[in-house]
Design a protein around this motif. Structure first.
Motif, PDB file in Angstrom:
ATOM      1  N   VAL A  37      -2.128  -2.332  11.901  1.00 25.70           N
ATOM      2  CA  VAL A  37      -2.326  -3.561  11.143  1.00 25.70           C
ATOM      3  C   VAL A  37      -3.757  -4.069  11.243  1.00 25.70           C
ATOM      4  O   VAL A  37      -4.081  -5.117  10.711  1.00 25.70           O
ATOM      5  CB  VAL A  37      -1.364  -4.672  11.634  1.00 25.70           C
ATOM      6  N   LEU A  38      -4.617  -3.319  11.905  1.00 25.44           N
ATOM      7  CA  LEU A  38      -6.005  -3.752  12.030  1.00 25.44           C
ATOM      8  C   LEU A  38      -6.792  -3.440  10.768  1.00 25.44           C
ATOM      9  O   LEU A  38      -7.663  -4.186  10.357  1.00 25.44           O
ATOM     10  CB  LEU A  38      -6.663  -3.062  13.237  1.00 25.44           C
ATOM     11  N   PHE A  39      -6.461  -2.317  10.121  1.00 26.50           N
ATOM     12  CA  PHE A  39      -7.158  -1.901   8.923  1.00 26.50           C
ATOM     13  C   PHE A  39      -6.183  -1.866   7.759  1.00 26.50           C
ATOM     14  O   PHE A  39      -5.030  -1.499   7.919  1.00 26.50           O
ATOM     15  CB  PHE A  39      -7.766  -0.503   9.100  1.00 26.50           C
ATOM     16  N   ASP A  40      -6.631  -2.247   6.590  1.00 24.65           N
ATOM     17  CA  ASP A  40      -5.807  -2.182   5.390  1.00 24.65           C
ATOM     18  C   ASP A  40      -6.456  -1.186   4.446  1.00 24.65           C
ATOM     19  O   ASP A  40      -7.209  -1.548   3.549  1.00 24.65           O
ATOM     20  CB  ASP A  40      -5.696  -3.564   4.745  1.00 24.65           C
ATOM     21  N   SER A  41      -6.179   0.076   4.653  1.00 26.39           N
ATOM     22  CA  SER A  41      -6.769   1.123   3.845  1.00 26.39           C
ATOM     23  C   SER A  41      -5.724   2.194   3.602  1.00 26.39           C
ATOM     24  O   SER A  41      -4.748   2.299   4.334  1.00 26.39           O
ATOM     25  CB  SER A  41      -8.000   1.728   4.538  1.00 26.39           C
ATOM     26  N   SER A  42      -5.928   2.968   2.565  1.00 27.40           N
ATOM     27  CA  SER A  42      -5.004   4.041   2.237  1.00 27.40           C
ATOM     28  C   SER A  42      -5.772   5.346   2.199  1.00 27.40           C
ATOM     29  O   SER A  42      -6.819   5.429   1.572  1.00 27.40           O
ATOM     30  CB  SER A  42      -4.324   3.776   0.891  1.00 27.40           C
ATOM     31  N   TYR A  43      -5.214   6.353   2.823  1.00 25.62           N
ATOM     32  CA  TYR A  43      -5.910   7.628   2.889  1.00 25.62           C
ATOM     33  C   TYR A  43      -4.932   8.759   3.128  1.00 25.62           C
ATOM     34  O   TYR A  43      -3.787   8.551   3.521  1.00 25.62           O
ATOM     35  CB  TYR A  43      -6.973   7.621   3.989  1.00 25.62           C
ATOM     36  N   SER A  44      -5.402   9.982   2.878  1.00 28.57           N
ATOM     37  CA  SER A  44      -4.713  11.204   3.265  1.00 28.57           C
ATOM     38  C   SER A  44      -5.542  11.869   4.353  1.00 28.57           C
ATOM     39  O   SER A  44      -6.772  11.840   4.310  1.00 28.57           O
ATOM     40  CB  SER A  44      -4.555  12.153   2.068  1.00 28.57           C
ATOM     41  N   LEU A  45      -4.873  12.485   5.305  1.00 27.44           N
ATOM     42  CA  LEU A  45      -5.582  13.059   6.448  1.00 27.44           C
ATOM     43  C   LEU A  45      -5.061  14.449   6.748  1.00 27.44           C
ATOM     44  O   LEU A  45      -3.853  14.659   6.899  1.00 27.44           O
ATOM     45  CB  LEU A  45      -5.407  12.159   7.675  1.00 27.44           C
ATOM     46  N   GLY A  99      -9.983  16.614   7.625  1.00 23.40           N
ATOM     47  CA  GLY A  99     -10.203  16.251   6.226  1.00 23.40           C
ATOM     48  C   GLY A  99      -9.602  14.885   5.934  1.00 23.40           C
ATOM     49  O   GLY A  99      -8.430  14.648   6.240  1.00 23.40           O
ATOM     50  N   LEU A 100     -10.398  14.000   5.357  1.00 26.54           N
ATOM     51  CA  LEU A 100      -9.963  12.635   5.075  1.00 26.54           C
ATOM     52  C   LEU A 100     -10.142  12.330   3.593  1.00 26.54           C
ATOM     53  O   LEU A 100     -11.258  12.351   3.088  1.00 26.54           O
ATOM     54  CB  LEU A 100     -10.772  11.641   5.913  1.00 26.54           C
ATOM     55  N   GLY A 101      -9.053  12.080   2.887  1.00 26.30           N
ATOM     56  CA  GLY A 101      -9.114  11.668   1.493  1.00 26.30           C
ATOM     57  C   GLY A 101      -9.051  10.157   1.398  1.00 26.30           C
ATOM     58  O   GLY A 101      -8.080   9.546   1.853  1.00 26.30           O
ATOM     59  N   VAL A 102     -10.088   9.540   0.826  1.00 25.78           N
ATOM     60  CA  VAL A 102     -10.175   8.076   0.739  1.00 25.78           C
ATOM     61  C   VAL A 102      -9.761   7.622  -0.652  1.00 25.78           C
ATOM     62  O   VAL A 102     -10.245   8.158  -1.649  1.00 25.78           O
ATOM     63  CB  VAL A 102     -11.612   7.595   1.050  1.00 25.78           C
ATOM     64  N   ARG A 103      -8.894   6.628  -0.726  1.00 24.94           N
ATOM     65  CA  ARG A 103      -8.490   6.053  -2.016  1.00 24.94           C
ATOM     66  C   ARG A 103      -9.605   5.161  -2.546  1.00 24.94           C
ATOM     67  O   ARG A 103     -10.204   4.384  -1.805  1.00 24.94           O
ATOM     68  CB  ARG A 103      -7.210   5.242  -1.852  1.00 24.94           C
ATOM     69  N   ALA A 104      -9.882   5.258  -3.859  1.00 23.92           N
ATOM     70  CA  ALA A 104     -10.887   4.413  -4.486  1.00 23.92           C
ATOM     71  C   ALA A 104     -10.535   2.937  -4.334  1.00 23.92           C
ATOM     72  O   ALA A 104      -9.373   2.566  -4.135  1.00 23.92           O
ATOM     73  CB  ALA A 104     -11.045   4.770  -5.958  1.00 23.92           C
ATOM     74  N   SER A 105     -11.534   2.091  -4.466  1.00 27.01           N
ATOM     75  CA  SER A 105     -11.411   0.683  -4.103  1.00 27.01           C
ATOM     76  C   SER A 105     -10.601  -0.145  -5.093  1.00 27.01           C
ATOM     77  O   SER A 105     -10.117  -1.225  -4.743  1.00 27.01           O
ATOM     78  CB  SER A 105     -12.816   0.073  -3.974  1.00 27.01           C
ATOM     79  N   PHE A 106     -10.431   0.329  -6.337  1.00 26.14           N
ATOM     80  CA  PHE A 106      -9.830  -0.515  -7.368  1.00 26.14           C
ATOM     81  C   PHE A 106      -8.685   0.212  -8.065  1.00 26.14           C
ATOM     82  O   PHE A 106      -8.732   1.436  -8.256  1.00 26.14           O
ATOM     83  CB  PHE A 106     -10.891  -0.918  -8.398  1.00 26.14           C
ATOM     84  N   PRO A 107      -7.643  -0.527  -8.461  1.00 26.24           N
ATOM     85  CA  PRO A 107      -6.536   0.088  -9.204  1.00 26.24           C
ATOM     86  C   PRO A 107      -6.971   0.514 -10.594  1.00 26.24           C
ATOM     87  O   PRO A 107      -8.009   0.068 -11.103  1.00 26.24           O
ATOM     88  CB  PRO A 107      -5.488  -1.037  -9.272  1.00 26.24           C
ATOM     89  N   HIS A 108      -6.198   1.396 -11.192  1.00 25.08           N
ATOM     90  CA  HIS A 108      -6.477   1.829 -12.561  1.00 25.08           C
ATOM     91  C   HIS A 108      -6.461   0.615 -13.488  1.00 25.08           C
ATOM     92  O   HIS A 108      -5.609  -0.271 -13.356  1.00 25.08           O
ATOM     93  CB  HIS A 108      -5.423   2.849 -12.997  1.00 25.08           C
TER      94      HIS A 108
END
Length: 252
Positions: free
Chosen positions: A44-52, A94-103
């Motif tokens: 709960v410290l970070f609010d980010s979405s990623y694939s690892l 390998g870290l996949g980062v989700r872009a900052s804004f929704p479609h």
């Protein structure tokens, strides 16, 4: 080394620290392991979405290079699986980062970078890397950004701006660019001298504006490499060889 701006509050963070191998998905503060272990890490410290991607032979005593994947516009962090473990099944995380804004039309599972907002892009990358670093051994001097399409522009923007005191971010050692849009040179920030890092371009130069931008990056201090896939060498192999050329040690 990087620095975090906010500390870890043990009273507010509940974490079950595990070391699952293979494919890991983080969706808005929860990590779900697809295989081979079924478990969960609550963050709960970070609010980010990623694939690892975690190498199958993960060794806790080794600080791993990190390949941070930045997807094209209207795509998602899950495109990381197009490249891992093909790039390497053992040398990197390998870290996949989700872009900052929704479609813009709200299409599910699709996200966009706003190229006029490199601050937002850099914050998304920083937060994802910090989150992963809490549980996995990352070598902060061996972080590479790998972008496709708009994500490649984001990687170049990050590499140019990361030494500015204006941004709190990670320090990437280099950028890998594939399928750059035709107008990519227009989105580069002002390039100053005395920059450092490595850049790998996987596409040929298309026009004089691109050549001028590459000349400016080279004159600023970046080491520029061009490499194109051939019948005998695939893009994942090229990427692996290029990264390994800048790394002194690796796990074999």
């Amino acid at each position: 080394m990087w620095q975090r701006s906010n500390g870890r509050d043990q009273n507010n963070v509940h974490q079950q620290k595990v070391k699952p191998m293979g494919l890991v998905e983080n969706h808005s503060s929860s990590v779900f392991v697809e295989h081979p272990v079924s478990t969960c890490v609550t963050d709960v410290l970070f609010d980010s979405s990623y694939s690892l991607y975690i190498t199958e032979n993960f060794t806790e005593t080794y600080s791993y290079p990190l390949v941070t994947y930045l997807h094209d516009g209207s795509r998602s962090e899950r495109d990381l699986w197009n490249w891992f473990p093909s790039i390497s099944d053992q040398n990197y995380l390998g870290l996949g980062v989700r872009a900052s804004f929704p479609h813009p039309r709200g299409l599910p599972g699709r996200f966009d970078w706003k190229l006029r907002r490199p601050d937002a892009s850099m914050a998304s990358i920083r937060d994802a890397v910090f989150s992963v670093d809490r549980d996995w051994a990352i070598n902060p001097q061996k972080i590479y950004l790998f972008g496709e399409g708009d994500g490649a522009i984001v990687a170049l923007q990050h590499l140019v701006l990361q030494q500015s005191l204006e941004f709190e971010t990670i320090q990437a050692a280099g950028a890998i660019c594939r399928s750059l849009p035709k107008n990519w040179a227009d989105w580069l920030p002002h390039i100053t001298n005395q920059l450092h890092g490595r850049i790998l371009f996987l596409d040929p130069i298309q026009n004089p504006d691109e050549q001028a931008a590459i000349d400016a990056l080279s004159e600023a201090g970046f080491e520029i490499t061009f490499a194109h896939a051939s019948e005998g060498v695939s893009p994942p192999q090229i990427i692996n060889q290029w990264i390994m050329a800048g790394i002194n040690t690796a796990i074999y």
